[in-house]
Enzyme design. Structure first.
Site, PDB file in Angstrom:
ATOM      1  N   GLU B  60     -26.336  48.474 -11.279  1.00 26.13           N
ATOM      2  CA  GLU B  60     -27.150  47.269 -11.436  1.00 26.13           C
ATOM      3  C   GLU B  60     -28.361  47.252 -10.515  1.00 26.13           C
ATOM      4  O   GLU B  60     -29.449  46.840 -10.914  1.00 26.13           O
ATOM      5  CB  GLU B  60     -26.295  46.019 -11.203  1.00 26.13           C
ATOM      6  CG  GLU B  60     -25.293  45.736 -12.329  1.00 26.13           C
ATOM      7  CD  GLU B  60     -24.060  46.632 -12.295  1.00 26.13           C
ATOM      8  OE1 GLU B  60     -23.847  47.328 -11.281  1.00 26.13           O
ATOM      9  OE2 GLU B  60     -23.296  46.634 -13.281  1.00 26.13           O
ATOM     10  N   HIS B 129     -16.435  36.832 -13.428  1.00 27.35           N
ATOM     11  CA  HIS B 129     -17.069  37.015 -14.744  1.00 27.35           C
ATOM     12  C   HIS B 129     -17.370  35.680 -15.414  1.00 27.35           C
ATOM     13  O   HIS B 129     -17.465  35.609 -16.643  1.00 27.35           O
ATOM     14  CB  HIS B 129     -16.148  37.792 -15.688  1.00 27.35           C
ATOM     15  CG  HIS B 129     -15.999  39.250 -15.387  1.00 27.35           C
ATOM     16  ND1 HIS B 129     -15.279  39.718 -14.321  1.00 27.35           N
ATOM     17  CD2 HIS B 129     -16.479  40.344 -16.023  1.00 27.35           C
ATOM     18  CE1 HIS B 129     -15.307  41.046 -14.321  1.00 27.35           C
ATOM     19  NE2 HIS B 129     -16.029  41.447 -15.344  1.00 27.35           N
TER      20      HIS B 129
HETATM   21  C1  LIG Z   1     -20.724  45.657 -11.285  1.00 24.22           C
HETATM   22  C2  LIG Z   1     -20.127  45.700 -12.640  1.00 24.22           C
HETATM   23  N1  LIG Z   1     -20.835  46.230 -13.645  1.00 24.22           N
HETATM   24  C3  LIG Z   1     -20.325  46.272 -14.883  1.00 24.22           C
HETATM   25  C4  LIG Z   1     -19.079  45.778 -15.138  1.00 24.22           C
HETATM   26  C5  LIG Z   1     -18.500  45.784 -16.557  1.00 24.22           C
HETATM   27  N2  LIG Z   1     -17.518  46.856 -16.668  1.00 24.22           N
HETATM   28  C6  LIG Z   1     -16.231  46.620 -16.381  1.00 24.22           C
HETATM   29  S1  LIG Z   1     -15.332  48.008 -16.398  1.00 24.22           S
HETATM   30  C7  LIG Z   1     -16.659  48.941 -16.828  1.00 24.22           C
HETATM   31  C8  LIG Z   1     -16.507  50.405 -16.982  1.00 24.22           C
HETATM   32  C9  LIG Z   1     -16.048  51.030 -15.711  1.00 24.22           C
HETATM   33  O1  LIG Z   1     -15.952  52.396 -15.864  1.00 24.22           O
HETATM   34  P1  LIG Z   1     -15.131  53.273 -14.844  1.00 24.22           P
HETATM   35  O2  LIG Z   1     -15.557  52.968 -13.457  1.00 24.22           O
HETATM   36  O3  LIG Z   1     -15.231  54.663 -15.303  1.00 24.22           O
HETATM   37  O4  LIG Z   1     -13.637  52.722 -14.975  1.00 24.22           O
HETATM   38  P2  LIG Z   1     -12.710  52.749 -16.292  1.00 24.22           P
HETATM   39  O5  LIG Z   1     -12.982  51.486 -17.032  1.00 24.22           O
HETATM   40  O6  LIG Z   1     -13.044  53.946 -17.078  1.00 24.22           O
HETATM   41  O7  LIG Z   1     -11.323  52.764 -15.755  1.00 24.22           O
HETATM   42  C10 LIG Z   1     -17.792  48.155 -16.953  1.00 24.22           C
HETATM   43  C11 LIG Z   1     -19.124  48.631 -17.333  1.00 24.22           C
HETATM   44  C12 LIG Z   1     -18.368  45.211 -14.057  1.00 24.22           C
HETATM   45  N3  LIG Z   1     -17.158  44.675 -14.221  1.00 24.22           N
HETATM   46  N4  LIG Z   1     -18.899  45.209 -12.824  1.00 24.22           N
END
Ligand SMILES: Cc1ncc(C[n+]2csc(CCOP(=O)(O)OP(=O)(O)O)c2C)c(N)n1
Ligand SMILES: [Mg+2]
Lengths: 341, 328
Positions: B60, B129
């Site tokens: 972000e 959220h």
């Molecule tokens: C700062 C932030 N940006 C975006 C999100 C939305 N979001 C939640 S999980 C996710 C994907 C995360 O990917 P990863 O770190 O690879 O974990 P995974 O879900 O694959 O376990 C996103 C984009 C969030 N919760 N927090």
């Protein structure tokens, strides 16, 4: 020595994982993997039946990483977890019944119904909590490790995070701090190939998250995240190093989530074939097969583990369904340690 | 005219802007093939390609800064935050850079960037959220902060934001994405900084924004049966704020209630109350000013508590009734 087919398994038996863990410890690890799986299946089912609201992120397919990392930890060690954290939570010693209660928004839940799936924590067992902010746990685990060092304890802090989280600024700042301060922290990247819909080859310029470790002058280890022995062995080395005061390690568990990212995922960014390929490498049957092949367990042992886990899940679910709803007047309870005017 | 959902109206605005001006592009997490967490970008990647509908890594701070930098260098970036809560990670670039660059540089640059901010509670997504943080940003000179409540305004205000030479944050309440309303075809602009009287009435002025406009209108309908006529002012823009429309309405009705989802203390309602108290409308007031805002707590997960944490129609009805009947 005879030339029985056991030969190969004797070789495997010498793996530190099987040599250093008692049959009871292995049984407990398997039980926890089943608990995680069954907990999530039940949670998913509750959601579909409209018994719970919000969203949830399932870690089905990633249980070897969660349990392999946590099985050797002490109660006084810390973990920070993620939005995909049910496995970490159970691994570190949380009970399914209080997790279910949290899902159903009950006062008996780990967060008294205030947090839900994405915020389950259990400070009693050293679990500082799941996190709704991707990468949010990276600086927190670093800080917990700082406190451990200041207090001259030989505990460790373990930070779970995803491949996606490794692209946040918090990753860089945290790993750098831990390295320059030689903190007792183990960074565990569960690389499941995607941050929501974006694959790692679209979000990273190196093939592995562990490739970034040299930039912080710390070991970067890649393991098969679906093989609990691989995970636990790498973790044992990293934990010992941290306890000796030699600083942080970055472990990358290559794994896969076979469910969608969350409840709203329509899987438009990956193929059925890819999902099926990984399902065939399901970490639970993989572990069971090794245990059977090596003659550590017989099928009856596995059946008993399954029955035990199933009973805990069913009891937990029923306990939680009968839990206490919070009252609206309590909405501002626990905002501060002491009531303010 | 045809009906569109709020999300479809935003999608149409993006489509029109990108069609008309090739400097316009959109960045964000999962806005490509996934179509955006709330489906706003939808199929745009198939129409405009990955260079103009850019899936970003989860970063972000970096992407907000990249949007600001691109804006200064002549592009027209739109950054979608997946949830406005995550703007916390990007605060530096929004508050210290985007908001101040033009001023610090003696007015020599423009920063025409748009931040799209899905906000609000009601989805069971809990504390990280579900926030309504518009007042934070409205506190910063150099930023513009808008918050439409209808699909027609969502389209017109997003287009106005994209064409605006200054940084604009558009707050989109998540529970509004699915509501439907008439939306004019083609290109039009709904001016930033103008409130709208959504319902006329003589007994009390309600100043509300986003989803609270709908709740206030519902409450007004209930109170009408009791002979109480509520005027509802849809704020639409938090900074700049339309002082004139608010003051004129209060002079007419002699009573003021501010209703907003953000935390009550030091929120939008504090500003509206103060500007009325400082104006000629003060002498017209027949009752103390009323504020209904979010609870002094993070947004809880339990549906019972989540509902208790923000103003609901029943509570609004009761508070307005008491206000008009002189019971406060
Ligand atoms: C700062 C932030 N940006 C975006 C999100 C939305 N979001 C939640 S999980 C996710 C994907 C995360 O990917 P990863 O770190 O690879 O974990 P995974 O879900 O694959 O376990 C996103 C984009 C969030 N919760 N927090
Ligand atoms: Mg991932």
């Amino acid at each position: 020595m005879n030339s029985s087919p056991k030969k190969a398994t004797i070789g495997k038996n010498q793996r530190p994982f099987y040599a250093n863990n008692s049959a009871a410890a292995l049984k407990e690890a398997l039980r926890k993997m089943h608990l995680v799986r069954m907990f999530e299946e039940m949670a998913e089912d509750s959601y579909i039946r409209g018994l719970t609201h919000g969203t949830m992120h399932l870690s089905i397919g990633q249980e070897a990483s969660a349990v392999g990392i946590t099985m050797g930890l002490r109660k006084t060690d810390y973990i920070t977890s993620t939005h995909r954290g049910h496995g970490h939570c159970i691994g570190k010693g949380a009970e399914a019944k209080y997790m279910f209660a949290e899902f159903f928004g009950k006062e008996e839940g780990y967060c008294k119904g205030r947090g839900g799936s994405m915020h389950i924590a259990d400070p009693e067992t050293g679990n500082l909590g799941a996190n709704g902010i991707v990468g949010g746990g990276l600086p927190l685990a670093t800080g917990a490790a700082l406190a451990i060092k200041q207090q001259k304890r030989d505990d460790v802090a373990v930070c779970f995070f995803g491949d996606g989280a490794s692209n946040e600024g918090a990753f860089h700042e945290s790993l750098n701090l831990a390295a320059v301060w030689k903190l007792p922290v183990v960074y565990v990247c569960e690389n499941n190939g995607y941050g929501m819909s974006v694959s790692t080859d679209r979000s990273m310029s190196v093939p592995n998250v562990a490739d970034r470790a040299p930039a912080y002058n710390m070991p970067g280890v890649i393991v098969d995240g679906n093989n609990i022995a691989d995970v636990a062995e790498a973790m044992a080395v990293a934990t010992e190093r941290a306890r000796r005061g030699e600083g942080p390690t970055l472990i990358e568990c290559k794994t896969y989530r076979t469910r969608g990212h969350s409840r709203s995922d329509r899987n438009k960014y990956r193929t059925k074939e890819e999902i099926e390929e990984w399902k065939a490498r399901d970490p639970i049957p993989l572990f069971e097969k090794e245990l059977l092949d090596m003659g550590i367990f017989v099928q009856a042992d596995i059946d008993a583990v399954l029955a035990n886990a199933k009973a805990e899940i069913e009891d937990g679910f029923n306990f939680a369904r009968g839990g206490t709803d919070p009252v609206p007047e309590d909405v501002t309870r626990d905002v501060y340690a002491r009531e303010i005017a | 005219m045809r009906e569109l959902s709020f999300a479809q109206a935003l999608h149409e605005a993006l489509d029109i802007a990108m069609e008309a001006d090739e400097r316009v592009f959109i960045m964000g997490e999962d806005i490509g093939v996934y179509g955006g967490a709330f489906g706003v970008t939808g199929d745009l990647v198939h129409k405009f390609g990955e260079d103009r509908v850019m899936d970003t890594p989860i970063a972000e701070l970096g992407t907000a800064g990249a949007a600001v930098g691109a804006a200064v260098a002549g592009s027209r970036p739109i950054l979608e935050f997946q949830f406005s809560d995550f703007s916390g990670l990007a605060m530096e670039q929004i508050v210290n850079q985007a908001a101040k660059m033009r001023y610090m540089l003696g007015g020599k640059v423009n920063v025409p960037v748009v931040f799209r901010m899905p906000c609000g509670s009601g989805t069971g997504a809990a504390a990280q959220h579900s926030q309504s943080l518009e007042a934070w940003f409205a506190h910063v000179p150099g930023l513009k902060v808008i918050e439409p409540s209808t699909p027609a305004d969502a389209k017109g205000m997003l287009l106005a934001a994209i064409e605006d030479p200054d940084p604009v944050l558009i707050f989109e309440h998540k529970l509004l994405y699915k509501i439907k309303g008439d939306v004019p075809e083609g290109h039009y602009l709904t001016p930033i900084g103008k409130a709208h009287v959504a319902r006329e009435g003589r007994d009390v002025t309600v100043v509300a924004a986003a989803i609270m406009v709908h709740k206030a209108l519902e409450a007004a309908e209930i109170l009408k049966a009791e002979g109480i006529e509520v005027e509802v002012v849809d704020l639409r823009s938090i900074r700049p704020i339309d002082t004139g429309t608010i003051i004129a309405s209060v002079k007419k009705t002699t009573r003021l209630a501010c209703i907003y989802e953000g935390v009550k203390t030091l929120g939008i309602g504090a500003e509206i109350s103060a500007l009325v108290a400082e104006s000629e409308a003060f002498d017209y007031l027949d009752a103390p000013i009323l504020r209904l805002g979010g609870a002094e707590s993070p947004i809880p997960y339990s549906p019972i508590l989540e509902k208790a944490a923000v103003p609901q129609v029943e509570g609004i009805v009761e508070a307005l009734r008491n206000l008009v009947k002189g019971r406060i």
